[in-house]
Write a protein that holds these residues in place. Structure first.
Motif, PDB file in Angstrom:
ATOM      1  N   TYR A  62      21.549 -14.545 -26.163  1.00  0.00           N
ATOM      2  CA  TYR A  62      21.899 -12.888 -27.367  1.00  0.00           C
ATOM      3  C   TYR A  62      22.976 -13.789 -27.794  1.00  0.00           C
ATOM      4  CZ  TYR A  62      22.427  -8.778 -29.216  1.00  0.00           C
ATOM      5  OH  TYR A  62      22.400  -7.764 -30.937  1.00  0.00           O
ATOM      6  N   ALA A  63      23.656 -13.329 -28.954  1.00  0.00           N
ATOM      7  CA  ALA A  63      24.806 -13.889 -29.695  1.00  0.00           C
ATOM      8  C   ALA A  63      24.730 -13.133 -30.704  1.00  0.00           C
ATOM      9  CB  ALA A  63      25.000 -15.243 -29.723  1.00  0.00           C
ATOM     10  N   THR A  64      26.250 -12.707 -31.168  1.00  0.00           N
ATOM     11  CA  THR A  64      26.832 -12.379 -32.599  1.00  0.00           C
ATOM     12  C   THR A  64      27.777 -12.308 -32.898  1.00  0.00           C
ATOM     13  OG1 THR A  64      27.456 -10.648 -31.387  1.00  0.00           O
ATOM     14  CG2 THR A  64      25.190  -9.595 -31.696  1.00  0.00           C
ATOM     15  N   GLY A  65      27.898 -12.309 -33.945  1.00  0.00           N
ATOM     16  CA  GLY A  65      29.505 -13.272 -34.852  1.00  0.00           C
ATOM     17  C   GLY A  65      29.623 -12.919 -36.373  1.00  0.00           C
ATOM     18  N   GLY A  66      30.495 -14.309 -36.719  1.00  0.00           N
ATOM     19  CA  GLY A  66      30.156 -14.320 -38.307  1.00  0.00           C
ATOM     20  C   GLY A  66      31.253 -15.699 -38.568  1.00  0.00           C
ATOM     21  N   GLY A  67      31.859 -15.373 -39.870  1.00  0.00           N
ATOM     22  CA  GLY A  67      32.863 -16.942 -40.815  1.00  0.00           C
ATOM     23  C   GLY A  67      32.580 -16.436 -41.558  1.00  0.00           C
ATOM     24  N   ILE A  68      33.344 -17.183 -41.978  1.00  0.00           N
ATOM     25  CA  ILE A  68      33.658 -17.339 -43.690  1.00  0.00           C
ATOM     26  C   ILE A  68      32.914 -19.028 -44.118  1.00  0.00           C
ATOM     27  CG2 ILE A  68      35.655 -17.628 -45.352  1.00  0.00           C
ATOM     28  CD1 ILE A  68      36.919 -15.577 -44.037  1.00  0.00           C
ATOM     29  N   SER A  69      32.052 -19.165 -45.227  1.00  0.00           N
ATOM     30  CA  SER A  69      31.611 -20.355 -45.475  1.00  0.00           C
ATOM     31  C   SER A  69      32.113 -20.394 -46.703  1.00  0.00           C
ATOM     32  CB  SER A  69      30.490 -20.216 -45.168  1.00  0.00           C
ATOM     33  OG  SER A  69      29.716 -21.541 -45.624  1.00  0.00           O
ATOM     34  N   ASP A  70      32.505 -21.409 -46.721  1.00  0.00           N
ATOM     35  CA  ASP A  70      32.613 -22.696 -48.648  1.00  0.00           C
ATOM     36  C   ASP A  70      31.403 -23.171 -48.442  1.00  0.00           C
ATOM     37  OD1 ASP A  70      34.925 -21.116 -49.449  1.00  0.00           O
ATOM     38  OD2 ASP A  70      36.124 -21.858 -48.060  1.00  0.00           O
ATOM     39  N   VAL A  71      30.446 -23.741 -47.571  1.00  0.00           N
ATOM     40  CA  VAL A  71      29.404 -24.475 -48.027  1.00  0.00           C
ATOM     41  C   VAL A  71      28.886 -23.758 -49.500  1.00  0.00           C
ATOM     42  CG1 VAL A  71      27.323 -25.203 -47.343  1.00  0.00           C
ATOM     43  CG2 VAL A  71      29.643 -24.874 -45.459  1.00  0.00           C
ATOM     44  N   ARG A  72      28.431 -25.674 -49.929  1.00  0.00           N
ATOM     45  CA  ARG A  72      27.345 -25.097 -50.939  1.00  0.00           C
ATOM     46  C   ARG A  72      26.336 -24.064 -50.823  1.00  0.00           C
ATOM     47  NH1 ARG A  72      25.491 -29.863 -55.609  1.00  0.00           N
ATOM     48  NH2 ARG A  72      24.579 -28.454 -56.870  1.00  0.00           N
ATOM     49  N   GLY A  73      26.172 -23.519 -51.482  1.00  0.00           N
ATOM     50  CA  GLY A  73      24.471 -22.774 -51.963  1.00  0.00           C
ATOM     51  C   GLY A  73      24.761 -21.629 -50.471  1.00  0.00           C
ATOM     52  N   PHE A  74      25.664 -21.154 -49.764  1.00  0.00           N
ATOM     53  CA  PHE A  74      25.714 -20.446 -48.350  1.00  0.00           C
ATOM     54  C   PHE A  74      27.321 -19.976 -48.559  1.00  0.00           C
ATOM     55  CE2 PHE A  74      26.150 -18.894 -44.294  1.00  0.00           C
ATOM     56  CZ  PHE A  74      25.617 -18.107 -44.461  1.00  0.00           C
ATOM     57  N   LYS A  75      27.836 -19.447 -49.507  1.00  0.00           N
ATOM     58  CA  LYS A  75      29.838 -19.150 -49.697  1.00  0.00           C
ATOM     59  C   LYS A  75      29.978 -17.655 -49.436  1.00  0.00           C
ATOM     60  CE  LYS A  75      31.404 -23.113 -52.437  1.00  0.00           C
ATOM     61  NZ  LYS A  75      31.801 -23.552 -53.996  1.00  0.00           N
ATOM     62  N   GLY A  76      30.373 -17.134 -49.148  1.00  0.00           N
ATOM     63  CA  GLY A  76      30.848 -15.803 -48.579  1.00  0.00           C
ATOM     64  C   GLY A  76      31.601 -15.688 -47.322  1.00  0.00           C
ATOM     65  N   VAL A  77      31.274 -14.146 -47.390  1.00  0.00           N
ATOM     66  CA  VAL A  77      31.575 -14.103 -45.717  1.00  0.00           C
ATOM     67  C   VAL A  77      30.152 -13.699 -45.190  1.00  0.00           C
ATOM     68  CG1 VAL A  77      33.173 -11.940 -43.748  1.00  0.00           C
ATOM     69  CG2 VAL A  77      33.823 -12.845 -45.538  1.00  0.00           C
ATOM     70  N   PHE A  78      30.085 -14.425 -43.735  1.00  0.00           N
ATOM     71  CA  PHE A  78      28.659 -14.308 -42.936  1.00  0.00           C
ATOM     72  C   PHE A  78      28.875 -13.014 -41.616  1.00  0.00           C
ATOM     73  CE2 PHE A  78      29.744 -18.037 -41.454  1.00  0.00           C
ATOM     74  CZ  PHE A  78      29.548 -18.666 -40.586  1.00  0.00           C
ATOM     75  N   LYS A  79      28.245 -12.753 -41.370  1.00  0.00           N
ATOM     76  CA  LYS A  79      27.682 -12.351 -40.121  1.00  0.00           C
ATOM     77  C   LYS A  79      25.938 -12.555 -39.885  1.00  0.00           C
ATOM     78  CE  LYS A  79      30.543  -8.389 -40.839  1.00  0.00           C
ATOM     79  NZ  LYS A  79      30.363  -6.444 -41.494  1.00  0.00           N
ATOM     80  N   PHE A  80      25.769 -12.153 -38.352  1.00  0.00           N
ATOM     81  CA  PHE A  80      24.955 -13.081 -37.898  1.00  0.00           C
ATOM     82  C   PHE A  80      24.736 -12.113 -36.345  1.00  0.00           C
ATOM     83  CE2 PHE A  80      27.329 -16.661 -36.047  1.00  0.00           C
ATOM     84  CZ  PHE A  80      26.659 -16.552 -34.138  1.00  0.00           C
ATOM     85  N   VAL A  81      23.011 -12.696 -36.055  1.00  0.00           N
ATOM     86  CA  VAL A  81      22.237 -11.364 -34.918  1.00  0.00           C
ATOM     87  C   VAL A  81      21.354 -12.947 -34.898  1.00  0.00           C
ATOM     88  CG1 VAL A  81      21.139 -10.220 -33.435  1.00  0.00           C
ATOM     89  CG2 VAL A  81      22.764  -9.586 -34.908  1.00  0.00           C
ATOM     90  N   PHE A  82      22.171 -13.218 -32.829  1.00  0.00           N
ATOM     91  CA  PHE A  82      20.768 -14.551 -32.542  1.00  0.00           C
ATOM     92  C   PHE A  82      20.048 -14.058 -31.151  1.00  0.00           C
ATOM     93  CE2 PHE A  82      20.593 -18.088 -29.810  1.00  0.00           C
ATOM     94  CZ  PHE A  82      19.679 -18.835 -30.577  1.00  0.00           C
ATOM     95  N   GLU A  83      19.284 -14.318 -31.064  1.00  0.00           N
ATOM     96  CA  GLU A  83      18.146 -14.131 -30.250  1.00  0.00           C
ATOM     97  C   GLU A  83      17.254 -15.489 -29.649  1.00  0.00           C
ATOM     98  OE1 GLU A  83      16.279  -9.453 -29.791  1.00  0.00           O
ATOM     99  OE2 GLU A  83      16.726 -10.678 -31.981  1.00  0.00           O
TER     100      GLU A  83
END
Length: 254
Positions: free
Chosen positions: A223-244
């Motif tokens: 189980y993981a939670t997190g996020g970050g900031i991305s300037d990758v083309r097609g995925f620009k912005g602030v992201f958050k995730f939940v992983f199982e």
């Protein structure tokens, strides 16, 4: 997961040799590293399920999250091929079994070969298995006072000049006797462009990863939670995730 499953005899029989610690690496961290190596090897011999929910927000001028722009939930099955390739190694196969569009609406027809963040096994390994034996020489370690009863806490971060190897920084909570990894708190990733030039545009990344015991001796990232900031083309912005990650079944012999 590794890009491919390493040759069977080398991966298992040489684990002890790989886990030899350099000067300055705490003994408990060395134990944790050895377990990460064996756990990743076992994981590469298993079929298992990964599920991720990712939200992408507009990045405001101050770097914080604005309006929600995309949300996607994906489930994949990961397993090694039953047949080795021409090099004698067993390729890892990732198959999408459930997916949504960028509005979070389930797709009626799922592309099993769709490209998702869950297909980037090498990238996920840096977050889930940063302390592999071959990585230890690139890190510095510092023991901290643990805020969890009965657990040891260490901070790790790249040594100056360690620029040619994908690395992480953060904190790791360990069992004080066995060195089993209990929780990882990733605070940053480095040198990602060594893996893929596109990842150079991936900014801040953080994650908290909890591990569970498998087969009495392996520690898997469940189980993981997190996020970050991305300037990758097609995925620009602030992201958050939940992983199982779950449903481990060994399908290849060690």
């Amino acid at each position: 997961m590794k890009a491919v499953v390493v040759a069977l005899c080398f991966a298992f029989l040489c684990a002890d040799a790989l886990a030899q610690c350099d000067d300055g690496v705490p003994e408990l961290v060395c134990k944790a590293s050895k377990n990460q190596d064996r756990s990743l090897t076992m994981r590469d011999h298993c079929r298992y399920q990964q599920r991720a929910s990712v939200q992408l927000y507009k990045k405001l001028k101050d770097g914080t999250a604005g309006s929600l722009e995309k949300t996607r939930e994906t489930t994949v099955i990961v397993e090694p091929s039953m047949q080795p390739d021409e090099t004698g190694r067993y390729p890892v196969i990732t198959r999408v079994v459930a997916d949504t569009d960028d509005k979070g609406r389930p797709k009626s027809k799922v592309d099993p070969n769709a490209k998702t963040g869950l297909t980037s096994g090498a990238f996920l390994d840096i977050i889930f298995f940063p302390l592999l034996p071959e990585k230890l020489k690139y890190y510095q370690f510092e023991e901290l006072e643990s805020d969890r009863a009965g657990e040891k806490l260490f901070r790790f971060y790249p040594k100056p000049g360690a620029t040619q190897e994908p690395l992480a920084s953060g904190k790791v909570y360990l069992n004080p006797e066995s060195g089993a990894v209990l929780t990882l708190k990733i605070e940053g990733l480095y040198n990602l462009e060594v893996m893929d030039k596109v990842l150079k545009n991936l900014g801040k990344v953080f994650a908290t990863v909890d591990f569970s015991e498998f087969d009495g001796k392996y520690r898997m990232p469940t189980y993981a939670t997190g996020g970050g900031i991305s300037d990758v083309r097609g995925f620009k912005g602030v992201f958050k995730f939940v992983f199982e990650e779950s449903k481990y079944t060994q399908v290849l012999k060690l």
